[in-house]
Design a protein around this motif. Structure first.
Motif, PDB file in Angstrom:
ATOM      1  N   UNK A  80       0.860  -1.179   0.000  1.00 35.79           N
ATOM      2  CA  UNK A  80       0.000   0.000   0.000  1.00 35.79           C
ATOM      3  C   UNK A  80       0.900   1.233   0.000  1.00 35.79           C
ATOM      4  N   UNK A  81       0.700   2.106  -0.980  1.00 42.94           N
ATOM      5  CA  UNK A  81       1.550   3.276  -1.103  1.00 42.94           C
ATOM      6  C   UNK A  81       0.985   4.538  -0.501  1.00 42.94           C
ATOM      7  N   UNK A  82      -0.361   4.562  -0.323  1.00 47.47           N
ATOM      8  CA  UNK A  82      -1.026   5.808   0.039  1.00 47.47           C
ATOM      9  C   UNK A  82      -2.154   5.555   1.038  1.00 47.47           C
ATOM     10  N   UNK A 135       2.929   7.801   1.207  1.00 45.44           N
ATOM     11  CA  UNK A 135       2.364   9.134   1.414  1.00 45.44           C
ATOM     12  C   UNK A 135       1.086   8.993   2.244  1.00 45.44           C
ATOM     13  N   UNK A 136       0.946   9.851   3.245  1.00 53.32           N
ATOM     14  CA  UNK A 136      -0.234   9.838   4.107  1.00 53.32           C
ATOM     15  C   UNK A 136      -0.780  11.259   4.198  1.00 53.32           C
ATOM     16  N   UNK A 137      -2.085  11.391   4.059  1.00 54.92           N
ATOM     17  CA  UNK A 137      -2.770  12.665   4.299  1.00 54.92           C
ATOM     18  C   UNK A 137      -3.881  12.424   5.310  1.00 54.92           C
ATOM     19  N   UNK A 219     -10.244  17.063  -2.252  1.00 57.20           N
ATOM     20  CA  UNK A 219      -9.646  15.909  -2.928  1.00 57.20           C
ATOM     21  C   UNK A 219      -8.465  16.315  -3.794  1.00 57.20           C
ATOM     22  N   UNK A 220      -8.546  17.482  -4.422  1.00 57.03           N
ATOM     23  CA  UNK A 220      -7.443  17.914  -5.281  1.00 57.03           C
ATOM     24  C   UNK A 220      -6.187  18.186  -4.470  1.00 57.03           C
ATOM     25  N   UNK A 225      -0.678  16.403  -2.595  1.00 55.65           N
ATOM     26  CA  UNK A 225       0.261  15.854  -1.615  1.00 55.65           C
ATOM     27  C   UNK A 225       0.756  14.469  -2.046  1.00 55.65           C
ATOM     28  N   UNK A 226      -0.116  13.681  -2.631  1.00 55.60           N
ATOM     29  CA  UNK A 226       0.265  12.327  -3.018  1.00 55.60           C
ATOM     30  C   UNK A 226       1.186  12.310  -4.236  1.00 55.60           C
ATOM     31  N   UNK A 227       0.904  13.143  -5.226  1.00 53.08           N
ATOM     32  CA  UNK A 227       1.581  13.019  -6.509  1.00 53.08           C
ATOM     33  C   UNK A 227       2.645  14.081  -6.762  1.00 53.08           C
TER      34      UNK A 227
END
Length: 249
Positions: A80-82, A135-137, A219-220, A225-227
């Motif tokens: 799991x990456x995110x 990556x975690x948000x 969401x954007x 943050x993820x990409x």
């Protein structure tokens, strides 16, 4: 090493969680749409748009549920990456002032809004370390940054999310795990369904941009943050229509 292509989004049945799941799937991730409620509508929406998703029944307050969900995803899809910790509640049990709060209400909000994200991070970070990063948000709130009326338990929980985000960012940055939080303003989600039009307008007027935020706008920022946010960690970033820039309310 590229990050694993699987993301978990909690609270994916509706609101910000659903918008986040749909956006991440559109960006090419396989999304585990996790919620205590049925996420079939979210999964079908993603698949109809050509994305990849599955529903996961998850009570974020339960360590057992987190372990089962993560183990199942690892078995089916690999690392799991995110992780997007979106699910949360407000106090609908009692008054939400320091004096008026009940223990039941306090425990319900803290268990969901603070313990839940901690359990999620605890469940995914070991695998992220083994796989070279992640990556975690976490979704905090403007209530973590400002004093707002009748939000004692919610402010405490979301302030805790911001603090936990900073600590985890410090702890795991050298393992290529970036951890950030978002503090939304008032977003037009089903949680506002029971308030009057006048109350909605008052909330909208709190922002410099005089409208309610939209779930896809939060969401954007998760997607950024993820990409894109490869030099960002430990932040609590306000996506609030300028509310936090105001000198008064």
């Amino acid at each position: 090493m590229p990050l694993a292509n699987t993301a978990i989004v909690t609270g994916a049945a509706q609101g910000i969680g659903r918008a986040t799941a749909e956006r991440l799937a559109a960006d090419g991730l396989h999304v585990a749409c996790a919620d205590i409620q049925d996420t079939e509508r979210t999964v079908k929406s993603i698949e109809a748009a050509g994305g990849s998703a599955e529903g996961v029944t998850l009570d974020i307050r339960s360590a057992r549920d987190w372990s089962s969900a993560v183990d199942g995803l690892l078995e089916r899809h690999g690392p799991i990456g995110y992780l997007a910790n979106v699910a949360g509640v407000v106090n609908m049990i009692s008054e939400d002032s320091v004096v008026g709060l009940t223990e039941e209400a306090w425990d319900h909000v803290i268990d969901t809004d603070l313990k839940g994200p901690w359990l999620g991070m605890r469940a995914v970070i070991p695998g992220m370390i083994d796989n070279g990063g992640g990556r975690i948000v976490n979704i905090s709130s403007l209530a973590a940054l400002r004093g707002l009326p009748n939000l004692a338990s919610y402010s405490a929980a979301k302030g805790g999310v911001a603090a936990l985000t900073r600590q985890a960012a410090f702890e795991y940055a050298d393992r290529n795990i970036l951890v950030n939080a978002i503090a939304p303003g008032t977003i037009d989600t089903p949680i506002l369904g029971d308030i009057t039009p006048e109350m909605k307008q008052a909330n909208a007027n709190s922002h410099l941009i005089r409208r309610l935020g939209r779930p896809e706008e939060i969401a954007s920022m998760v997607a950024y943050f993820f990409r894109e946010g490869s030099f960002l960690t430990g932040l609590t970033y306000a996506v609030d229509g300028g509310w936090s820039a105001k000198g008064n309310f």
